[in-house]
Design an enzyme around this catalytic site. Structure first.
Site, PDB file in Angstrom:
ATOM      1  N   LYS A  15       0.834  -1.210   0.000  1.00 50.57           N
ATOM      2  CA  LYS A  15       0.000   0.000   0.000  1.00 50.57           C
ATOM      3  C   LYS A  15       0.871   1.264   0.000  1.00 50.57           C
ATOM      4  O   LYS A  15       2.087   1.190   0.208  1.00 50.57           O
ATOM      5  CB  LYS A  15      -0.937  -0.050   1.211  1.00 50.57           C
ATOM      6  CG  LYS A  15      -1.934  -1.212   1.140  1.00 50.57           C
ATOM      7  CD  LYS A  15      -2.925  -1.166   2.300  1.00 50.57           C
ATOM      8  CE  LYS A  15      -3.916  -2.311   2.213  1.00 50.57           C
ATOM      9  NZ  LYS A  15      -4.961  -2.228   3.279  1.00 50.57           N
ATOM     10  N   TYR A  72     -12.359  -1.788  -4.074  1.00 49.35           N
ATOM     11  CA  TYR A  72     -12.904  -1.962  -2.724  1.00 49.35           C
ATOM     12  C   TYR A  72     -14.429  -1.845  -2.693  1.00 49.35           C
ATOM     13  O   TYR A  72     -14.998  -1.568  -1.635  1.00 49.35           O
ATOM     14  CB  TYR A  72     -12.276  -0.928  -1.776  1.00 49.35           C
ATOM     15  CG  TYR A  72     -10.858  -1.281  -1.367  1.00 49.35           C
ATOM     16  CD1 TYR A  72     -10.600  -2.394  -0.564  1.00 49.35           C
ATOM     17  CD2 TYR A  72      -9.779  -0.507  -1.766  1.00 49.35           C
ATOM     18  CE1 TYR A  72      -9.309  -2.724  -0.179  1.00 49.35           C
ATOM     19  CE2 TYR A  72      -8.472  -0.826  -1.384  1.00 49.35           C
ATOM     20  CZ  TYR A  72      -8.258  -1.939  -0.582  1.00 49.35           C
ATOM     21  OH  TYR A  72      -6.984  -2.262  -0.195  1.00 49.35           O
ATOM     22  N   PHE A 102     -15.680   3.511   6.866  1.00 48.38           N
ATOM     23  CA  PHE A 102     -14.287   3.878   6.566  1.00 48.38           C
ATOM     24  C   PHE A 102     -13.995   3.923   5.069  1.00 48.38           C
ATOM     25  O   PHE A 102     -12.851   4.130   4.672  1.00 48.38           O
ATOM     26  CB  PHE A 102     -13.319   2.917   7.268  1.00 48.38           C
ATOM     27  CG  PHE A 102     -13.504   1.463   6.917  1.00 48.38           C
ATOM     28  CD1 PHE A 102     -12.966   0.923   5.751  1.00 48.38           C
ATOM     29  CD2 PHE A 102     -14.215   0.617   7.761  1.00 48.38           C
ATOM     30  CE1 PHE A 102     -13.133  -0.414   5.428  1.00 48.38           C
ATOM     31  CE2 PHE A 102     -14.395  -0.728   7.443  1.00 48.38           C
ATOM     32  CZ  PHE A 102     -13.852  -1.237   6.269  1.00 48.38           C
ATOM     33  N   THR A 149      -5.680  -7.510  10.427  1.00 50.14           N
ATOM     34  CA  THR A 149      -5.887  -6.195   9.797  1.00 50.14           C
ATOM     35  C   THR A 149      -5.364  -5.068  10.682  1.00 50.14           C
ATOM     36  O   THR A 149      -4.720  -4.134  10.200  1.00 50.14           O
ATOM     37  CB  THR A 149      -7.404  -5.982   9.540  1.00 50.14           C
ATOM     38  OG1 THR A 149      -7.876  -7.064   8.744  1.00 50.14           O
ATOM     39  CG2 THR A 149      -7.671  -4.675   8.810  1.00 50.14           C
ATOM     40  N   ASN A 156      -2.154  -0.079   6.845  1.00 53.63           N
ATOM     41  CA  ASN A 156      -1.632  -1.350   7.368  1.00 53.63           C
ATOM     42  C   ASN A 156      -0.699  -2.072   6.382  1.00 53.63           C
ATOM     43  O   ASN A 156      -0.637  -3.295   6.348  1.00 53.63           O
ATOM     44  CB  ASN A 156      -2.774  -2.247   7.852  1.00 53.63           C
ATOM     45  CG  ASN A 156      -3.732  -2.631   6.743  1.00 53.63           C
ATOM     46  OD1 ASN A 156      -3.577  -2.183   5.606  1.00 53.63           O
ATOM     47  ND2 ASN A 156      -4.708  -3.449   7.064  1.00 53.63           N
ATOM     48  N   HIS A 175      -2.159  -5.469   1.515  1.00 57.15           N
ATOM     49  CA  HIS A 175      -3.463  -6.098   1.308  1.00 57.15           C
ATOM     50  C   HIS A 175      -3.232  -7.568   0.998  1.00 57.15           C
ATOM     51  O   HIS A 175      -2.191  -7.933   0.448  1.00 57.15           O
ATOM     52  CB  HIS A 175      -4.166  -5.433   0.104  1.00 57.15           C
ATOM     53  CG  HIS A 175      -5.356  -6.199  -0.385  1.00 57.15           C
ATOM     54  ND1 HIS A 175      -6.592  -6.096   0.210  1.00 57.15           N
ATOM     55  CD2 HIS A 175      -5.495  -7.109  -1.391  1.00 57.15           C
ATOM     56  CE1 HIS A 175      -7.444  -6.907  -0.416  1.00 57.15           C
ATOM     57  NE2 HIS A 175      -6.802  -7.530  -1.391  1.00 57.15           N
ATOM     58  N   GLU A 207      -9.092 -10.608  -8.026  1.00 56.89           N
ATOM     59  CA  GLU A 207      -8.292  -9.420  -7.693  1.00 56.89           C
ATOM     60  C   GLU A 207      -7.000  -9.365  -8.515  1.00 56.89           C
ATOM     61  O   GLU A 207      -6.566  -8.290  -8.910  1.00 56.89           O
ATOM     62  CB  GLU A 207      -7.975  -9.404  -6.193  1.00 56.89           C
ATOM     63  CG  GLU A 207      -9.211  -9.162  -5.341  1.00 56.89           C
ATOM     64  CD  GLU A 207      -8.915  -9.116  -3.858  1.00 56.89           C
ATOM     65  OE1 GLU A 207      -9.847  -8.893  -3.083  1.00 56.89           O
ATOM     66  OE2 GLU A 207      -7.741  -9.307  -3.457  1.00 56.89           O
TER      67      GLU A 207
END
Ligand code: CMP
Length: 143
Positions: free
Chosen positions: A11, A51, A59, A93, A114, A117, A128
């Site tokens: 990320k 997402y 969120f 997570t 975090n 993914h 994905e």
């Protein structure tokens, strides 16, 4: 056990902290084979699409802001039992709840930012992977 594909994403926080090399090494040392990898800047529409399953969560806006805040690195990984083994490798997570030695415990700041993914099922591992890479960009003889 079957050979599976899972999609990892390093990320924007991982890229900003110059942790691409360390995290990829951690993943490879755990026995995963890299089948595809690139640096990309997601648009809002691309992040919202990826997402979409979370679109009604409180969120969601924060997640899209974060995932578009800088480049990220999607990686297609392959290994026996890849989906579950990769989730074990990255940890919970929320890094505060992650096991010692996991990627999130080592490097992540919080639940939103975090570091990585990981796909949550074999089917999503395939879907994905193809969100970021057409099949011809996923290399089958990568070692
Ligand atoms: P990821 O596995 O990429 O998929 C969904 C993401 O939503 C998840 O990682 C977290 O980074 C993020 N997320 C989950 N819960 C929260 C939360 N309470 N606040 C902010 N982000 C969250």
């Amino acid at each position: 056990m079957a050979i599976e594909r899972t999609l990892a994403i390093l990320k924007p926080d991982c890229v900003r902290k110059n942790l691409i090399g360390k995290v990829v090494a951690h993943i490879q040392e755990a026995g995963f084979t890299v089948r595809a990898m690139k640096l990309v800047q997601l648009s809002r529409a691309e992040a919202e699409g990826f997402y979409a399953v979370h679109k009604d969560r409180p969120f969601f806006g924060e997640l899209v802001d974060f995932m578009t805040s800088g480049p990220c690195v999607p990686i297609v990984l392959e290994k026996e039992n890849a989906v579950a083994d990769y989730r074990t490798l990255i940890g919970a997570t929320d890094p505060a709840e992650a096991e010692e030695g996991t990627i999130r415990k080592l490097y992540a700041d919080n639940k939103g930012q975090n570091i990585v993914h990981g796909s949550d099922s074999v089917e999503n591992g395939r879907l994905e992977s193809n969100y970021y890479f057409p099949e011809f960009e996923i290399i089958n003889n990568a070692g």
